[in-house]
Design a protein around this motif. Structure first.
Motif, short mmCIF file in Angstrom:
data_model
loop_
_atom_site.label_atom_id
_atom_site.label_comp_id
_atom_site.label_asym_id
_atom_site.label_seq_id
_atom_site.Cartn_x
_atom_site.Cartn_y
_atom_site.Cartn_z
N SER A 1 -8.12 34.52 4.42
CA SER A 1 -8.07 35.26 5.68
C SER A 1 -7.49 36.66 5.52
CB SER A 1 -7.20 34.50 6.69
OG SER A 1 -7.77 33.24 6.94
N HIS B 1 -14.54 36.86 3.26
CA HIS B 1 -13.85 36.18 4.36
C HIS B 1 -14.86 35.78 5.44
CE1 HIS B 1 -10.85 36.43 7.97
NE2 HIS B 1 -11.15 35.18 7.66
N VAL C 1 -15.51 34.82 8.85
CA VAL C 1 -14.64 34.86 10.04
C VAL C 1 -15.09 33.71 10.95
CG1 VAL C 1 -13.65 36.31 11.84
CG2 VAL C 1 -14.49 37.35 9.73
N ALA C 2 -14.79 32.52 10.49
CA ALA C 2 -15.23 31.30 11.17
C ALA C 2 -14.25 30.21 10.82
CB ALA C 2 -16.62 30.91 10.68
N GLY C 3 -13.78 29.51 11.82
CA GLY C 3 -12.83 28.44 11.54
C GLY C 3 -12.41 27.74 12.81
N THR C 4 -11.47 26.86 12.67
CA THR C 4 -10.91 26.15 13.83
C THR C 4 -9.42 25.95 13.54
OG1 THR C 4 -11.04 23.86 13.04
CG2 THR C 4 -13.07 24.79 13.94
N GLU C 5 -8.73 25.30 14.46
CA GLU C 5 -7.32 25.00 14.25
C GLU C 5 -7.13 23.76 13.37
OE1 GLU C 5 -9.12 24.36 16.77
OE2 GLU C 5 -8.47 22.60 17.90
N SER D 1 -7.00 38.71 14.59
CA SER D 1 -6.78 37.30 14.26
C SER D 1 -5.31 36.97 13.98
CB SER D 1 -7.64 36.94 13.03
OG SER D 1 -7.42 35.63 12.62
N HIS E 1 -2.58 34.86 16.48
CA HIS E 1 -1.97 33.59 16.07
C HIS E 1 -0.45 33.66 16.17
CE1 HIS E 1 -5.93 32.29 14.70
NE2 HIS E 1 -5.42 31.09 14.53
N ARG F 1 -3.83 25.34 21.38
CA ARG F 1 -4.87 25.08 20.37
C ARG F 1 -4.63 25.97 19.14
NH1 ARG F 1 -9.38 26.84 18.01
NH2 ARG F 1 -9.60 28.75 19.24
N ILE F 2 -4.49 27.26 19.38
CA ILE F 2 -4.26 28.19 18.26
C ILE F 2 -2.96 27.84 17.52
CG2 ILE F 2 -3.81 30.61 17.65
CD1 ILE F 2 -6.62 30.32 18.44
N MET G 1 -1.26 27.47 5.72
CA MET G 1 -2.23 28.55 5.71
C MET G 1 -1.67 29.79 6.40
SD MET G 1 -5.85 28.69 7.72
CE MET G 1 -6.31 30.27 8.40
N TRP G 2 -1.08 29.61 7.58
CA TRP G 2 -0.64 30.78 8.36
C TRP G 2 0.64 31.39 7.84
CZ3 TRP G 2 -3.65 33.83 10.92
CH2 TRP G 2 -4.89 33.34 11.32
O1 LIG Z 1 -9.66 28.68 15.61
C1 LIG Z 1 -9.70 29.90 15.84
O2 LIG Z 1 -9.75 30.36 17.00
C2 LIG Z 1 -9.69 30.86 14.72
O3 LIG Z 1 -9.31 32.00 14.90
C3 LIG Z 1 -10.19 30.38 13.41
C4 LIG Z 1 -9.99 31.30 12.26
C5 LIG Z 1 -8.80 31.29 11.58
C6 LIG Z 1 -8.61 32.11 10.48
C7 LIG Z 1 -9.61 32.96 10.09
O4 LIG Z 1 -9.42 33.74 9.02
C8 LIG Z 1 -10.82 32.98 10.75
C9 LIG Z 1 -11.01 32.14 11.84
#
Ligand SMILES: O=C(O)C(=O)Cc1ccc(O)cc1
Ligand SMILES: NC(=O)C1=CN([C@@H]2O[C@H](COP(=O)(O)OP(=O)(O)OC[C@H]3O[C@@H](n4cnc5c(N)ncnc54)[C@H](O)[C@@H]3O)[C@@H](O)[C@H]2O)C=CC1
Length: 300
Positions: free
Chosen positions: A98, A120, A122-126, A186, A190, A224-225, A232-233
């Motif tokens: 990221s 990177h 730019v696609a993902g989830t929690e 992003s 977060h 959710r976020i 990771m974060w």
């Molecule tokens: O879940 C969400 O809303 C995100 O923002 C997911 C996400 C997390 C990290 C990234 O580097 C890209 C996408």
């Protein structure tokens, strides 16, 4: 060059999704994978995230034209050191981290003279882990490539093509610019979510039942976020420190200005900002950049 085999190192949300997407959309490409955690390797094999789950990183990368590191950004340097010396000549080494500047530095230092092209999606989830991946994650999403100066153009194009095959749209920029842009779009969002949920939870002794009972709307979206992976974060904030601190400084100034507007009853300032931000949201939706489905990030 054409990519016929891909090795995925780290079989969590991102690694698993790449493995599933390749098998779905490019079944002629061979997939191997490795994860440092034996439990993750077992679950990855059960779900068939890649064609072959290897028990050593050297076996996973030996025949690969493309190696993608899908580990937390703080682990990229050690993951790169582990594959050094086992790679096929001419292999492209990439990642999905990221943040990009520290990853480019860490990979280049561990793999001198080799073809390193960070990326990177730019696609993902929690969600995270080997159960979280799904094949459609990258469809109609941006994948940003950050090749170093002088990178081999054919390799950059081969990597771009690989991501297009998974359904992504490609953007190319330098790593420093990437990190500034992603800090505001992003990383800071977060941080704000982690903060507000933490603040509410500190109040829980007084109002525990109310925080749960009235967690509709805005707060629920923040939770959710704020459920995103802690390792990771932590790594993102430590690795993208200077861009995050730069953007956090601007954010803090803007927040202080709003605080002043509220204190002084300056409704005009509040209304002007809220109108501007509403227009931004509507613009995003018109451009088709909204979440691909109402369930995005919740049902997987
Ligand atoms: O879940 C969400 O809303 C995100 O923002 C997911 C996400 C997390 C990290 C990234 O580097 C890209 C996408
Ligand atoms: N989660 C998200 O929404 C997104 C994440 N990313 C980036 O993708 C990367 C991976 O994130 P996720 O898949 O969400 O994490 P995850 O936690 O689901 O998976 C990471 C996996 O890496 C493994 N691992 C750690 N160190 C390793 C090593 N040295 N060798 C082999 N395996 C190792 C872990 O055991 C774990 O299974 C991170 O760099 C993250 O910044 C990028 C876009 C979106």
């Amino acid at each position: 060059m054409s990519i016929q085999s891909v090795a995925i190192i780290g079989l969590g949300l991102l690694g698993g999704s790449i493995g599933l997407a390749v098998q779905d959309r490019a079944s002629d490409i061979t997939t191997t994978g490795y994860d440092a955690d034996a439990d993750v390797r077992g679950k990855a094999a059960e779900r068939g995230l890649v064609g072959t789950v290897c028990t050593s990183v050297s076996d996973a990368v030996a025949e690969a034209d493309l190696v993608i590191l899908c580990v937390p950004v703080g682990a990229m340097g050690s993951a790169a050191a582990e594959i050094a010396g086992h790679l096929k000549p001419g292999a492209i080494i990439s990642d999905v981290g990221s943040s990009k500047q520290s990853v480019l530095e860490d990979l280049s230092a561990a793999l001198p003279g080799l073809t390193v092209i960070p990326a990177h999606p730019v696609a993902g989830t929690e969600q995270s882990g080997p159960e979280a991946g799904f094949a459609t994650l990258f469809e109609n999403r941006w994948c940003i490539l950050t090749p170093p100066d002088g990178a081999d153009e054919a390799s950059v194009e081969a990597l771009a093509d690989f991501w297009r095959t998974l359904g992504s749209k490609i953007e190319i920029m330098d790593a420093e610019h990437h990190d500034l842009v992603l800090a505001v779009t992003s990383h800071i969002p977060h941080l704000i979510a982690y903060t507000i949920v933490g603040t509410a939870s500190d109040l829980e002794d007084v109002t525990r039942s109310e925080v749960i009972k009235y967690s509709a709307g805005g707060f629920r979206d923040f939770t959710r976020i704020a459920a995103s992976d802690p390792t990771m974060w932590r790594d993102v904030f430590l690795q993208n420190r200077s861009a995050v601190l730069e953007m956090l400084g601007r954010f803090t100034e803007d927040l202080t200005a709003l605080q002043r507007a509220i204190r002084s009853g300056d409704g005009e300032t509040l209304h002007e900002l809220f109108s501007r931000t509403r227009a931004i949201r509507r613009g995003i939706i018109e451009e088709g950049q909204d979440d691909p489905s109402p369930d995005f990030g919740r049902g997987h």
